[in-house]
Design a protein around this motif. Sequence first.
Motif, PDB file in Angstrom:
ATOM      1  N   GLY A 162    -116.920 -23.633 -26.190  1.00 14.94           N
ATOM      2  CA  GLY A 162    -117.871 -23.897 -25.111  1.00 14.94           C
ATOM      3  C   GLY A 162    -117.818 -25.331 -24.642  1.00 14.94           C
ATOM      4  N   THR A 163    -117.619 -26.264 -25.584  1.00 15.71           N
ATOM      5  CA  THR A 163    -117.555 -27.681 -25.230  1.00 15.71           C
ATOM      6  C   THR A 163    -116.329 -27.976 -24.380  1.00 15.71           C
ATOM      7  N   LEU A 164    -115.187 -27.445 -24.768  1.00 17.04           N
ATOM      8  CA  LEU A 164    -113.964 -27.662 -23.988  1.00 17.04           C
ATOM      9  C   LEU A 164    -114.135 -27.183 -22.553  1.00 17.04           C
ATOM     10  N   GLU A 165    -114.750 -26.014 -22.398  1.00 16.86           N
ATOM     11  CA  GLU A 165    -114.930 -25.480 -21.042  1.00 16.86           C
ATOM     12  C   GLU A 165    -115.926 -26.320 -20.242  1.00 16.86           C
ATOM     13  N   ARG A 166    -116.994 -26.787 -20.887  1.00 19.69           N
ATOM     14  CA  ARG A 166    -117.953 -27.639 -20.181  1.00 19.69           C
ATOM     15  C   ARG A 166    -117.314 -28.977 -19.792  1.00 19.69           C
ATOM     16  N   TRP A 167    -116.537 -29.531 -20.691  1.00 21.25           N
ATOM     17  CA  TRP A 167    -115.916 -30.829 -20.430  1.00 21.25           C
ATOM     18  C   TRP A 167    -114.896 -30.775 -19.308  1.00 21.25           C
TER      19      TRP A 167
ATOM     20  N   GLU B  10    -109.839 -24.107 -15.269  1.00 23.95           N
ATOM     21  CA  GLU B  10    -108.639 -24.388 -14.480  1.00 23.95           C
ATOM     22  C   GLU B  10    -107.836 -25.540 -15.089  1.00 23.95           C
ATOM     23  N   TRP B  11    -108.519 -26.623 -15.457  1.00 27.60           N
ATOM     24  CA  TRP B  11    -107.809 -27.763 -16.040  1.00 27.60           C
ATOM     25  C   TRP B  11    -107.217 -27.396 -17.393  1.00 27.60           C
ATOM     26  N   LEU B  12    -107.963 -26.664 -18.216  1.00 26.34           N
ATOM     27  CA  LEU B  12    -107.468 -26.261 -19.529  1.00 26.34           C
ATOM     28  C   LEU B  12    -106.203 -25.423 -19.408  1.00 26.34           C
ATOM     29  N   ALA B  13    -106.182 -24.531 -18.432  1.00 28.07           N
ATOM     30  CA  ALA B  13    -105.004 -23.685 -18.238  1.00 28.07           C
ATOM     31  C   ALA B  13    -103.816 -24.484 -17.718  1.00 28.07           C
ATOM     32  N   ALA B  14    -104.081 -25.499 -16.902  1.00 26.97           N
ATOM     33  CA  ALA B  14    -103.005 -26.291 -16.299  1.00 26.97           C
ATOM     34  C   ALA B  14    -102.460 -27.364 -17.243  1.00 26.97           C
ATOM     35  N   HIS B  15    -103.192 -27.686 -18.322  1.00 27.94           N
ATOM     36  CA  HIS B  15    -102.782 -28.747 -19.254  1.00 27.94           C
ATOM     37  C   HIS B  15    -102.884 -28.245 -20.692  1.00 27.94           C
ATOM     38  N   PRO B  16    -102.083 -27.241 -21.036  1.00 25.75           N
ATOM     39  CA  PRO B  16    -102.231 -26.626 -22.369  1.00 25.75           C
ATOM     40  C   PRO B  16    -101.955 -27.566 -23.528  1.00 25.75           C
ATOM     41  N   ASP B  17    -101.002 -28.482 -23.388  1.00 26.24           N
ATOM     42  CA  ASP B  17    -100.686 -29.384 -24.492  1.00 26.24           C
ATOM     43  C   ASP B  17    -101.835 -30.344 -24.774  1.00 26.24           C
TER      44      ASP B  17
ATOM     45  N   ALA C  35    -104.963 -29.906 -23.844  1.00 27.57           N
ATOM     46  CA  ALA C  35    -106.097 -29.096 -24.282  1.00 27.57           C
ATOM     47  C   ALA C  35    -105.985 -28.778 -25.765  1.00 27.57           C
ATOM     48  N   ALA C  36    -104.769 -28.465 -26.215  1.00 31.47           N
ATOM     49  CA  ALA C  36    -104.551 -28.158 -27.631  1.00 31.47           C
ATOM     50  C   ALA C  36    -104.773 -29.395 -28.499  1.00 31.47           C
ATOM     51  N   ARG C  37    -104.351 -30.567 -28.004  1.00 30.23           N
ATOM     52  CA  ARG C  37    -104.567 -31.811 -28.752  1.00 30.23           C
ATOM     53  C   ARG C  37    -106.053 -32.065 -28.948  1.00 30.23           C
ATOM     54  N   VAL C  38    -106.825 -31.934 -27.878  1.00 39.32           N
ATOM     55  CA  VAL C  38    -108.260 -32.200 -27.960  1.00 39.32           C
ATOM     56  C   VAL C  38    -108.947 -31.180 -28.864  1.00 39.32           C
ATOM     57  N   GLU C  39    -108.568 -29.911 -28.740  1.00 38.82           N
ATOM     58  CA  GLU C  39    -109.172 -28.892 -29.593  1.00 38.82           C
ATOM     59  C   GLU C  39    -108.882 -29.176 -31.063  1.00 38.82           C
ATOM     60  N   GLU C  40    -107.675 -29.629 -31.361  1.00 37.51           N
ATOM     61  CA  GLU C  40    -107.306 -29.907 -32.749  1.00 37.51           C
ATOM     62  C   GLU C  40    -108.115 -31.077 -33.317  1.00 37.51           C
ATOM     63  N   LEU C  41    -108.272 -32.144 -32.542  1.00 39.53           N
ATOM     64  CA  LEU C  41    -109.023 -33.298 -33.060  1.00 39.53           C
ATOM     65  C   LEU C  41    -110.508 -32.968 -33.209  1.00 39.53           C
ATOM     66  N   MET C  42    -110.999 -32.028 -32.415  1.00 38.95           N
ATOM     67  CA  MET C  42    -112.392 -31.610 -32.547  1.00 38.95           C
ATOM     68  C   MET C  42    -112.660 -30.905 -33.879  1.00 38.95           C
ATOM     69  N   LYS C  43    -111.602 -30.377 -34.497  1.00 45.97           N
ATOM     70  CA  LYS C  43    -111.759 -29.654 -35.762  1.00 45.97           C
ATOM     71  C   LYS C  43    -112.110 -30.580 -36.918  1.00 45.97           C
ATOM     72  N   THR C  44    -112.019 -31.892 -36.707  1.00 43.76           N
ATOM     73  CA  THR C  44    -112.400 -32.833 -37.771  1.00 43.76           C
ATOM     74  C   THR C  44    -113.913 -33.026 -37.841  1.00 43.76           C
TER      75      THR C  44
ATOM     76  N   ASN D  82    -112.237 -35.569  -9.563  1.00 49.78           N
ATOM     77  CA  ASN D  82    -111.711 -34.366 -10.222  1.00 49.78           C
ATOM     78  C   ASN D  82    -111.794 -34.411 -11.751  1.00 49.78           C
ATOM     79  N   ALA D  83    -112.554 -35.345 -12.301  1.00 54.63           N
ATOM     80  CA  ALA D  83    -112.697 -35.446 -13.755  1.00 54.63           C
ATOM     81  C   ALA D  83    -114.055 -34.911 -14.184  1.00 54.63           C
ATOM     82  N   GLY D  84    -114.137 -34.517 -15.456  1.00 53.11           N
ATOM     83  CA  GLY D  84    -115.371 -33.984 -16.003  1.00 53.11           C
ATOM     84  C   GLY D  84    -116.054 -34.956 -16.947  1.00 53.11           C
ATOM     85  N   HIS D  85    -116.623 -34.411 -18.034  1.00 49.72           N
ATOM     86  CA  HIS D  85    -117.499 -35.199 -18.900  1.00 49.72           C
ATOM     87  C   HIS D  85    -116.754 -36.257 -19.713  1.00 49.72           C
ATOM     88  N   VAL D  86    -115.538 -35.957 -20.128  1.00 48.91           N
ATOM     89  CA  VAL D  86    -114.751 -36.939 -20.885  1.00 48.91           C
ATOM     90  C   VAL D  86    -113.653 -37.422 -19.942  1.00 48.91           C
ATOM     91  N   CYS D  87    -114.074 -38.264 -19.009  1.00 47.57           N
ATOM     92  CA  CYS D  87    -113.233 -38.571 -17.847  1.00 47.57           C
ATOM     93  C   CYS D  87    -112.010 -39.407 -18.167  1.00 47.57           C
TER      94      CYS D  87
END
Length: 287
Positions: free
Chosen positions: A160-165, A169-176, A178-187, A263-268
């Motif tokens: 939910g956080t990734l989608e809000r941030w 559309e951006w997540l789909a266009a920048h998979p690498d 997006a994956a980096r940010v999701e991985e660091l969030m796991k800490t 065109n930027a979101g919460h973590v600009c």
Amino acid sequence: MATTFTLRDGRPLAYNLSLNPTNGPVVLLANSLTSDHTSWDHVVERLVSRGFRPLRFDQPGHGGSGVPRDLSSTSFSSMADDVAALLKHLGLARIHAWIGVSMGAAMSVYFLAQHPGVVDRVVICDTISASPVNAGVPDAFGDRVAGARREGSLDAVRAGTLERWFGREWLAAHPDEAARVEELMKTTTLDGFETCCAALRSQTFDLEPLLGKVAAGCEDALLVVGEKDADLPVKMEDMRAKIEKGFRDAGKNRAVELRVIKNAGHVCFIDGLEPFCGVVIPFLEKR
């Protein structure tokens, strides 16, 4: 790689102070909820290339930092004091700048009020100004904590956080990325999420009485917000005006700007990296 420093209550605080440039002006980078200090990696590369020395740290229960025994005890005031202890440990009586996003931005205002004269200039990015109870809005933080405790996991919170941030559309266009940010969030641990949400939910969280004191705490300020970050571009204009008035009242000739990252979101600084650096680095280099 992070190093840990032990706070007075025994908690480890994880931090990373860039080795080079050894004599560069120190720029502290403060994270948002559910992210660790590596979220700034791309910004760090650009800061180092311009001669700055970045200092990053992890919020309680994020990355390598521990949580207090009483999870409800974390506040913006206590987290600001944690940073003051870190700076003292590093022998840094003064730093060039504090760049904070979201929770890390709100913390900067508390730090300036509690420890004036340590930070030369501040960059306040994408932050709300008060807890839900003080803003008179529903407590989404409490709902997210309760949901995560029921599930015993932050999986749904991360999604939910990734989608809000960033938006789908951006997540789909920048998979690498997006994956980096999701991985660091796991800490971020469940306890870390709850204790930092306690600060965000607290009746003590209210920037309004402190905005006029920013001028007493530093010499210059810049506000930055992502264009797509809900209603924050409007709300942060009010924040900007109050901070600028504080500079005027203090007799400091400072025109405080609010810069919107298109065109930027919460973590600009992630989905708007280049324009973000194009705005912030000249401010850091301003004489």
